[in-house]
Write a protein that holds these residues in place. Structure first.
Motif, PDB file in Angstrom:
ATOM      1  N   UNK A 152       0.832  -1.204   0.000  1.00  0.00           N
ATOM      2  CA  UNK A 152       0.000   0.000   0.000  1.00  0.00           C
ATOM      3  C   UNK A 152       0.869   1.257   0.000  1.00  0.00           C
ATOM      4  N   UNK A 153       1.942   1.250   0.785  1.00  0.00           N
ATOM      5  CA  UNK A 153       2.848   2.403   0.816  1.00  0.00           C
ATOM      6  C   UNK A 153       3.567   2.565  -0.523  1.00  0.00           C
ATOM      7  N   UNK A 154       3.916   1.455  -1.155  1.00  0.00           N
ATOM      8  CA  UNK A 154       4.532   1.541  -2.485  1.00  0.00           C
ATOM      9  C   UNK A 154       3.626   2.286  -3.455  1.00  0.00           C
ATOM     10  N   UNK A 155       2.345   1.973  -3.398  1.00  0.00           N
ATOM     11  CA  UNK A 155       1.384   2.628  -4.293  1.00  0.00           C
ATOM     12  C   UNK A 155       1.268   4.111  -3.968  1.00  0.00           C
ATOM     13  N   UNK A 156       1.247   4.450  -2.675  1.00  0.00           N
ATOM     14  CA  UNK A 156       1.158   5.860  -2.280  1.00  0.00           C
ATOM     15  C   UNK A 156       2.419   6.629  -2.678  1.00  0.00           C
ATOM     16  N   UNK A 157       3.584   6.006  -2.488  1.00  0.00           N
ATOM     17  CA  UNK A 157       4.847   6.670  -2.846  1.00  0.00           C
ATOM     18  C   UNK A 157       4.915   6.904  -4.346  1.00  0.00           C
ATOM     19  N   UNK A 158       4.497   5.911  -5.126  1.00  0.00           N
ATOM     20  CA  UNK A 158       4.497   6.066  -6.583  1.00  0.00           C
ATOM     21  C   UNK A 158       3.575   7.199  -7.011  1.00  0.00           C
ATOM     22  N   UNK A 159       2.382   7.260  -6.411  1.00  0.00           N
ATOM     23  CA  UNK A 159       1.433   8.310  -6.768  1.00  0.00           C
ATOM     24  C   UNK A 159       1.955   9.690  -6.346  1.00  0.00           C
ATOM     25  N   UNK A 160       2.580   9.761  -5.179  1.00  0.00           N
ATOM     26  CA  UNK A 160       3.135  11.031  -4.703  1.00  0.00           C
ATOM     27  C   UNK A 160       4.271  11.501  -5.598  1.00  0.00           C
ATOM     28  N   UNK A 161       5.152  10.567  -5.976  1.00  0.00           N
ATOM     29  CA  UNK A 161       6.271  10.923  -6.844  1.00  0.00           C
ATOM     30  C   UNK A 161       5.781  11.416  -8.208  1.00  0.00           C
ATOM     31  N   UNK A 162       4.674  10.864  -8.679  1.00  0.00           N
ATOM     32  CA  UNK A 162       4.137  11.268  -9.982  1.00  0.00           C
ATOM     33  C   UNK A 162       3.647  12.713  -9.968  1.00  0.00           C
ATOM     34  N   UNK A 163       3.270  13.211  -8.787  1.00  0.00           N
ATOM     35  CA  UNK A 163       2.803  14.594  -8.676  1.00  0.00           C
ATOM     36  C   UNK A 163       3.954  15.573  -8.441  1.00  0.00           C
ATOM     37  N   UNK A 164       5.177  15.048  -8.300  1.00  0.00           N
ATOM     38  CA  UNK A 164       6.332  15.911  -8.077  1.00  0.00           C
ATOM     39  C   UNK A 164       6.569  16.262  -6.628  1.00  0.00           C
ATOM     40  N   UNK A 165       5.861  15.646  -5.713  1.00  0.00           N
ATOM     41  CA  UNK A 165       6.034  15.932  -4.293  1.00  0.00           C
ATOM     42  C   UNK A 165       6.877  14.829  -3.635  1.00  0.00           C
ATOM     43  N   UNK A 166       7.678  15.181  -2.638  1.00  0.00           N
ATOM     44  CA  UNK A 166       8.478  14.161  -1.949  1.00  0.00           C
ATOM     45  C   UNK A 166       7.594  13.281  -1.062  1.00  0.00           C
ATOM     46  N   UNK A 167       7.911  12.011  -1.008  1.00  0.00           N
ATOM     47  CA  UNK A 167       7.183  11.090  -0.136  1.00  0.00           C
ATOM     48  C   UNK A 167       8.074  10.595   0.983  1.00  0.00           C
TER      49      UNK A 167
END
Length: 472
Positions: A186-201
């Motif tokens: 679940x965290x992998x999915x959140x980190x991937x989505x956050x990185x796609x928006x240009x924000x640090x995770x």
């Protein structure tokens, strides 16, 4: 550069300093947060604007400062070292717990332990050799014999209970592994989505690292980073987690120590196929659940239980061999003193058949009921090199040696883990002194940018409101 452009330059300085202050505040706030990795605002100069025309010439300054990112000051090498140390410590800790429990259940040495009761049993035969037919001597012998048989059976039952409890713990550990793996996915999915928006995770990565360390402690799993910000966790060379996908595990095999087959870790989607672990608590737990074998290389619980079986068989066979050659008071040959069913669980079947003085054969002659020569010979069984006492002493010493080695390995693994975590923390933990210096630096930078903006604002006020008023 125009005066109005100067306002944008000063504003960039204000924004950069404010971001730096926010990062420092985040670090100081989490100074005691377990698993938190300190962060740093990465600043970079903004270059001069592109030339707009052939007439736009001359040297121009840059346009201020920008925040290029917020770095997470972790070290992948140190993180991997911690996971490896967790794996080793988890494995050694599970084994030392099992071995210590076995040693505690033996209660050796002691008068109430098997070694002490064996000595009392042989001494009772020596006493009855001098007082054949005596009611008190007979009662003492039968009491010692029944206590010894009961103690051997109780020792076996205690190991059977320990095995079942350890088997249940293995199931709980696998459930914990599957639940933790799902959280990582679940965290992998959140980190991937956050990185796609240009924000640090960064905070999400900290949470994931804590969970991956836990998985290493449980399974010895290794981690491989993915280009999209996610990761893969490998167990025995096979994928447990890849991105947001999870392959769940289960424990297969018998649920009792005497059950058929072997306990093993399996993939739920591929039942019957064993998963080889690289370390961790689960590997240590499964290692002590192995079946006993002729080479004595199986799981330590079942192997120790098999020693109880061998002790019971040796005791019964040696006493019965001599007792059936001796004569009872009525001149007939003696019957077996012990009853036993050879093989697995023999320790549970050991019982005393003799019930009274009439059942005990002590004489070497059918014509002399008071001859205690055979009882004396039975009393010396414990002195032989292949006696039950010698076999049991070997078992106790082997267990003690295994416990000592396991404790040494556990201490070494714990020291390695402590050192690995210290190295990781020295690199990644928040240093209050350093953060206070950063705080002052950003405060001064903010004040300086503010002064520049104030100066430009005052200049603009003069230009706008005072121009043309001369001579009025």
């Amino acid at each position: 550069m125009s005066t109005f452009s100067g306002l944008n330059t000063a504003l960039s300085g204000l924004n950069a300093a404010r971001t730096g202050l926010n990062v420092v505040g985040q670090n100081l706030t989490n100074v005691n947060t377990s698993g938190y990795t300190r962060q740093r605002a990465e600043l970079s100069a903004i270059g001069m604007p592109a030339t707009g025309s052939l007439f736009n010439v001359g040297l121009k300054p840059g346009q201020g400062v920008g925040v290029s990112g917020i770095s997470r000051l972790g070290d992948t090498f140190l993180d991997a070292r911690v996971r490896t140390a967790f794996s080793s410590a988890g494995y050694t800790n599970a084994r030392v717990d099992a071995l210590t429990d076995i040693q505690d259940r033996m209660k050796e040495p002691g008068t109430g332990a098997i070694s002490g009761q064996l000595q009392s049993f042989w001494a009772a035969w020596g006493d009855i050799s001098n007082h054949a037919g005596d009611i008190a001597a007979t009662a003492n012998l039968l009491g010692n014999a029944n206590s010894l048989a009961q103690n051997i059976a109780e020792g076996y039952r205690a190991l059977d209970t320990q095995w079942s409890q350890t088997r249940g713990r293995a199931d709980m550990l696998v459930q914990e592994v599957n639940a933790t793996a799902a959280q990582v996915a679940s965290l992998n999915d959140q980190i991937r989505a956050t990185a796609a928006t240009g924000h640090p995770g960064n905070e999400l990565i900290d949470q994931r690292n804590t969970l991956t360390a836990k998985l290493s402690q449980l399974t010895g799993g290794t981690v491989r980073e993915l280009p999209n910000g996610g990761n893969e966790i490998l167990v025995g060379g096979n994928v447990l987690v890849s991105g947001k996908q999870v392959n769940t595990l289960k424990v297969g095999g018998p649920t009792t120590m005497s059950g058929p087959g072997s306990v093993q870790l399996e993939w739920e989607r591929r039942p019957g196929m064993a998963v080889d672990l690289d370390g961790g608590q689960l590997a240590g737990t499964l290692s002590v659940l192995g079946r006993a074998n002729d080479q004595k290389t199986g799981g330590v619980i079942a192997e120790t239980a098999a020693e109880y079986d061998r002790l019971a068989e040796s005791l019964a066979n040696k006493v019965n061999t001599l007792h059936t050659k001796a004569f009872k008071a009525d001149g007939t040959l003696g019957d077996p003193f012990f009853a036993i069913t050879a093989g697995p669980r023999a320790a549970l079947s050991l019982t005393v058949l003799a019930k009274s003085a009439a059942d005990i054969a002590t004489s070497g002659s059918a014509n002399n009921a008071l001859d205690g020569s055979m009882a004396d010979e039975i009393s010396r069984i414990g002195l032989a090199k292949d006696s039950p006492d010698a076999k049991w002493t070997e078992t106790v010493l082997t267990t003690g040696t295994a416990v000592r080695v396991a404790l040494q390995q556990d201490v070494a693994a714990g020291t390695s883990l402590t050192n690995a975590m210290a190295a990781q923390q020295s690199n990644a933990s928040v240093d209050i002194d350093e953060e206070n210096v950063n705080l002052l630096s950003y405060q001064h930078a903010y004040q300086a940018a503010s002064r520049v903006m104030t100066a430009i604002d005052e200049a603009l006020d003069v230009l706008i409101n005072q121009t043309g008023r001369v001579g009025r």
